[in-house]
Design an enzyme around this catalytic site. Sequence first.
Site, mmCIF file in Angstrom:
data_model
loop_
_atom_site.group_PDB
_atom_site.id
_atom_site.type_symbol
_atom_site.label_atom_id
_atom_site.label_comp_id
_atom_site.label_asym_id
_atom_site.label_seq_id
_atom_site.Cartn_x
_atom_site.Cartn_y
_atom_site.Cartn_z
ATOM 1 N N SER A 170 -11.519 -0.279 2.818
ATOM 2 C CA SER A 170 -10.730 -0.525 4.032
ATOM 3 C C SER A 170 -10.181 0.801 4.557
ATOM 4 O O SER A 170 -9.412 1.466 3.869
ATOM 5 C CB SER A 170 -9.586 -1.486 3.731
ATOM 6 O OG SER A 170 -10.091 -2.727 3.280
ATOM 7 N N ARG A 172 0.824 -1.210 0.000
ATOM 8 C CA ARG A 172 0.000 0.000 0.000
ATOM 9 C C ARG A 172 0.863 1.267 0.000
ATOM 10 O O ARG A 172 0.501 2.281 0.603
ATOM 11 C CB ARG A 172 -0.956 0.030 1.197
ATOM 12 C CG ARG A 172 -1.934 -1.121 1.246
ATOM 13 C CD ARG A 172 -2.873 -1.155 0.027
ATOM 14 N NE ARG A 172 -3.702 -2.357 0.084
ATOM 15 C CZ ARG A 172 -3.353 -3.534 -0.467
ATOM 16 N NH1 ARG A 172 -2.196 -3.646 -1.109
ATOM 17 N NH2 ARG A 172 -4.143 -4.568 -0.379
ATOM 18 N N GLU A 211 -5.821 4.360 5.838
ATOM 19 C CA GLU A 211 -5.444 4.197 4.436
ATOM 20 C C GLU A 211 -5.868 5.385 3.583
ATOM 21 O O GLU A 211 -5.113 5.833 2.717
ATOM 22 C CB GLU A 211 -6.046 2.903 3.884
ATOM 23 C CG GLU A 211 -5.572 2.560 2.483
ATOM 24 C CD GLU A 211 -5.955 1.149 2.067
ATOM 25 O OE1 GLU A 211 -6.179 0.948 0.867
ATOM 26 O OE2 GLU A 211 -6.016 0.262 2.932
#
Length: 351
Positions: free
Chosen positions: A239, A160, A343
């Site tokens: 998420s 990520r 995130e």
Amino acid sequence: MQELHDAPLAPLTTFRLGGPATRLITATTDAEVVAAVREADDAGTPLLIIGGGSNLVIGDKGFEGTALRIATGGFDLSGTALELAAGETWTDAVARTVEAGLAGIECLAGIPGSAGATPIQNVGAYGQEVSSTITEVVAYDRTTRETLTLTNAECAFSYRHSRFKEHPERYVVLRVRFALEDADGLSAPLKYAETARALGVEPGDRVPAATARRTVLELRAGKGMVLDPADHDTWSAGSFFTNPILDDAQLAAFLARVSERLGPDVAPPAFPAGDGRTKTSAAWLIDRAGFTKGYGAGPARISTKHTLALTNRGDATTEDLLALAREVVAGVREAFGITLVNEPVTVGVSL
């Protein structure tokens, strides 16, 4: 280019949250994108880049500056080589590659947002990451004021993360190039156990790419991870927290906390993350810390389908969302000694 003033930004995000921008420019060509960025930089105006808006948390006061919405189009498939303009809708592009019988991104179906955002986050799900198929990224460098072509290695991909995320004020992604696989209509080898189970096969097996895509869409929809305006569980950024990656000392401390809180027979999820580190599950941490599906009494709540998604139930504010996020972070830290990291990108606010 289209230009609006005092323009609402909430409709451009999947959270449907956030105040207005002083100015909103919509660019439909790479040249327009570069021109708008240069104009803002020359004037010293704060600049917010918006693609699909699926990874943004914008403050209730909005954005005092220029918001640039990248709405460029371009899907160029030559053999197994794919080039996408940054403004292309990602999930549509995935569908078109599967229709062409190609493998490599079929398990990334249903992820909201634009193609240009995928290398920034090194988007991944169900055993695939874009870093495994991206060959080059074309980006405008705001420091050198040049358009560059970066190789996969130069993108510095990790979980990520990427060079673009490391330097969020420097690069504006214009185009993304991929090398896909012609496996006679079959998917790439399945890496994710849940996907394999749903398909009745073993990890490492291949199935028709269209079947893999359809199965992933069904799995995502069951978790509220496929956009549906009528379903408030999808008024989210997917998420909200990344899965923590722990070194040996952090892992030992975490396991001790789990044993103390939940008992010595409870084993938390643990996956190798390279360099001797271990990845665990943010969703598991949230759930075991007491924040179950549907948690919350206000207009921002945890999804009723997935503990990792924080959602706007229809009339939330960004502050409502952040209050819930902070509660979850504090609760997980108190329970397990791990600090979750958001995130989505925050604009004008922070946890």
